[in-house]
Design a protein around this motif. Structure first.
Motif, mmCIF file in Angstrom:
data_model
loop_
_atom_site.group_PDB
_atom_site.id
_atom_site.type_symbol
_atom_site.label_atom_id
_atom_site.label_comp_id
_atom_site.label_asym_id
_atom_site.label_seq_id
_atom_site.Cartn_x
_atom_site.Cartn_y
_atom_site.Cartn_z
ATOM 1 N N GLN A 1 40.223 15.926 28.643
ATOM 2 C CA GLN A 1 41.490 15.230 28.819
ATOM 3 C C GLN A 1 42.036 15.361 30.234
ATOM 4 O OE1 GLN A 1 43.061 16.099 24.244
ATOM 5 N NE2 GLN A 1 44.509 16.236 25.896
ATOM 6 N N TYR A 2 41.801 16.520 30.854
ATOM 7 C CA TYR A 2 42.409 16.808 32.153
ATOM 8 C C TYR A 2 41.367 17.317 33.151
ATOM 9 C CZ TYR A 2 46.418 16.626 29.043
ATOM 10 O OH TYR A 2 47.333 16.234 28.104
ATOM 11 N N PRO A 3 40.365 16.503 33.485
ATOM 12 C CA PRO A 3 39.355 16.962 34.445
ATOM 13 C C PRO A 3 39.951 17.299 35.805
ATOM 14 C CG PRO A 3 39.172 14.592 34.081
ATOM 15 C CD PRO A 3 40.123 15.120 33.045
ATOM 16 N N GLU A 4 41.057 16.629 36.154
ATOM 17 C CA GLU A 4 41.687 16.887 37.451
ATOM 18 C C GLU A 4 42.323 18.277 37.516
ATOM 19 O OE1 GLU A 4 44.892 15.034 34.864
ATOM 20 O OE2 GLU A 4 42.713 14.888 35.133
ATOM 21 N N LEU A 5 42.540 18.903 36.346
ATOM 22 C CA LEU A 5 43.135 20.244 36.293
ATOM 23 C C LEU A 5 42.090 21.343 36.115
ATOM 24 C CD1 LEU A 5 46.170 19.581 33.882
ATOM 25 C CD2 LEU A 5 46.048 19.265 36.361
ATOM 26 N N ARG B 1 45.425 23.977 39.067
ATOM 27 C CA ARG B 1 44.047 23.879 38.578
ATOM 28 C C ARG B 1 43.610 25.264 38.124
ATOM 29 N NH1 ARG B 1 39.627 21.448 41.795
ATOM 30 N NH2 ARG B 1 39.179 20.243 39.935
ATOM 31 N N ALA B 2 42.647 25.294 37.191
ATOM 32 C CA ALA B 2 42.191 26.578 36.665
ATOM 33 C C ALA B 2 40.748 26.475 36.207
ATOM 34 C CB ALA B 2 43.074 27.032 35.500
ATOM 35 N N THR B 3 40.064 27.605 36.239
ATOM 36 C CA THR B 3 38.803 27.754 35.515
ATOM 37 C C THR B 3 39.171 28.112 34.086
ATOM 38 O OG1 THR B 3 37.495 28.431 37.425
ATOM 39 C CG2 THR B 3 36.726 29.157 35.261
ATOM 40 N N VAL B 4 38.672 27.355 33.119
ATOM 41 C CA VAL B 4 39.074 27.541 31.723
ATOM 42 C C VAL B 4 37.957 28.254 30.972
ATOM 43 C CG1 VAL B 4 39.955 26.412 29.655
ATOM 44 C CG2 VAL B 4 40.372 25.392 31.903
ATOM 45 N N LEU C 1 42.542 31.708 36.192
ATOM 46 C CA LEU C 1 41.655 31.732 35.038
ATOM 47 C C LEU C 1 42.521 31.594 33.795
ATOM 48 C CD1 LEU C 1 39.288 34.775 35.792
ATOM 49 C CD2 LEU C 1 38.897 32.364 36.311
ATOM 50 N N LEU C 2 42.229 30.609 32.965
ATOM 51 C CA LEU C 2 42.933 30.403 31.698
ATOM 52 C C LEU C 2 42.020 30.863 30.578
ATOM 53 C CD1 LEU C 2 45.320 29.212 30.049
ATOM 54 C CD2 LEU C 2 44.129 26.995 30.151
ATOM 55 N N LEU D 1 51.833 24.441 29.749
ATOM 56 C CA LEU D 1 52.034 25.838 30.156
ATOM 57 C C LEU D 1 51.645 26.030 31.621
ATOM 58 C CD1 LEU D 1 52.724 28.778 29.479
ATOM 59 C CD2 LEU D 1 50.355 29.073 28.715
ATOM 60 N N LEU D 2 50.488 25.515 32.031
ATOM 61 C CA LEU D 2 50.063 25.654 33.425
ATOM 62 C C LEU D 2 51.052 24.975 34.363
ATOM 63 C CD1 LEU D 2 46.195 25.075 33.245
ATOM 64 C CD2 LEU D 2 47.427 27.256 33.373
#
Length: 310
Positions: free
Chosen positions: A102-106, A83-86, A19-20, A75-76
């Motif tokens: 910008q980063y749907p894959e992340l 990958r993270a839930t933001v 979780l970010l 940072l990740l």
């Protein structure tokens, strides 16, 4: 740690899916201090101080949404998190949306907490902070003595529950942080990039259709004096299938004034949704079709929009 030569402060706690947590303007990771420990029992929680905030460096730098999204990617990556839930609050909600764009894959899921970027309306105080001379005036207002008297007055008004003082305790902390010239300058750069005298400039509404396969939750305090909770209606129209939660009796900081309810919503959302699957070909199809096509979602556990009050 240092990233690109600038100090980046962050909290890293727990184990499990990532979780970010992204804070708003002139705040820092401590805005999440009532929910970090409970969440870290089941998740890896990363709560940074964004560049220009808290204990992170405050250089003359890129304080745009895109710049912050790039910083979070870096940072990740350094932390070996793929990958993270933001989860983003206020301006951090705008960063979260930009990061997912910008980063749907992340990005596994998106949780927006009283976010910027969903409508033009914003508190007149925020618009005032973009006016010429704001930093100089705030420099005088944060001189020793003046600052102590004003912050004490704000906190007394909050403690007395005077009308219109729901979030004043948090605002007092932000005001106190402006004693740091670097923090004032960074906040000025951030706000001028997203707000002008007419309200919010930056919007993600024209790109909301790209979240078709992205589990999305929006949490708002019904009595938010900074960004009105009525903007949650925009989400319902732009992203059908999003989970929308309006917390009664809450203001702009629901994760602080109603942490137990906030945690319940987050945990339920995480438990009842699957991480998004990035599909490059599907993204191409959506971009070519544009925003005019209807968005169809199938998501477990969707809740209806609660009535808005205040």
């Amino acid at each position: 740690m240092d990233v690109h030569g600038h100090r980046r402060a962050f909290v890293l706690a727990g184990h499990g899916p990532a979780l970010l947590l992204l804070h708003g303007v002139a705040c820092d990771h401590t805005t999440w201090d009532r929910v970090i420990r409970p969440l870290s029992r089941d998740y890896t929680v990363v709560a940074p101080d964004l560049l220009g905030h808290g204990q992170s460096a405050k250089p003359r730098a890129d304080y745009t949404l895109g710049g912050y999204a790039n910083g979070m990617r870096d940072l990740l990556s350094i932390l070996d998190i793929d990958r993270a839930t933001v989860v983003g609050h206020s301006f951090g909600g705008g960063v979260a949306m930009q990061f997912a764009y910008q980063y749907p894959e992340l990005t596994e899921r998106l949780v927006l907490v009283a976010p910027g970027g969903l409508g033009p309306e914003v508190s007149p105080v925020i618009r005032l902070a973009t006016a010429p001379g704001f930093q100089q005036v705030m420099g005088l207002l944060t001189l020793p003595g003046v600052r102590h008297i004003n912050t004490a007055g704000l906190r007394l008004a909050h403690a007395a529950r005077l009308p219109g003082t729901r979030d004043v305790d948090e605002i007092a902390s932000i005001y106190d942080s402006f004693r740091d010239r670097g923090a004032r300058a960074a906040a000025g750069h951030v706000l001028r990039a997203v707000v002008d005298r007419h309200g919010q400039i930056v919007t993600m509404t024209d790109r909301a259709y790209l979240t078709e396969s992205m589990p999305l939750a929006v949490i708002w305090g019904a009595q938010d004096p900074i960004i009105p909770a009525s903007q949650a209606r925009n989400v319902e129209a732009l992203a059908p299938g999003a989970r929308i939660e309006i917390i009664e009796g809450s203001g702009h900081f629901p994760h602080r004034d109603h942490p137990e309810e906030f945690l319940r919503i987050i945990r339920e959302f995480l438990a009842t949704t699957r991480p998004s699957s990035y599909d490059r070909e599907r993204l191409r199809e959506l971009l070519r079709a544009g925003a005019g096509r209807p968005i169809r979602r199938a998501r477990a556990g969707r809740r209806p929009v609660a009535p808005l009050t205040g």
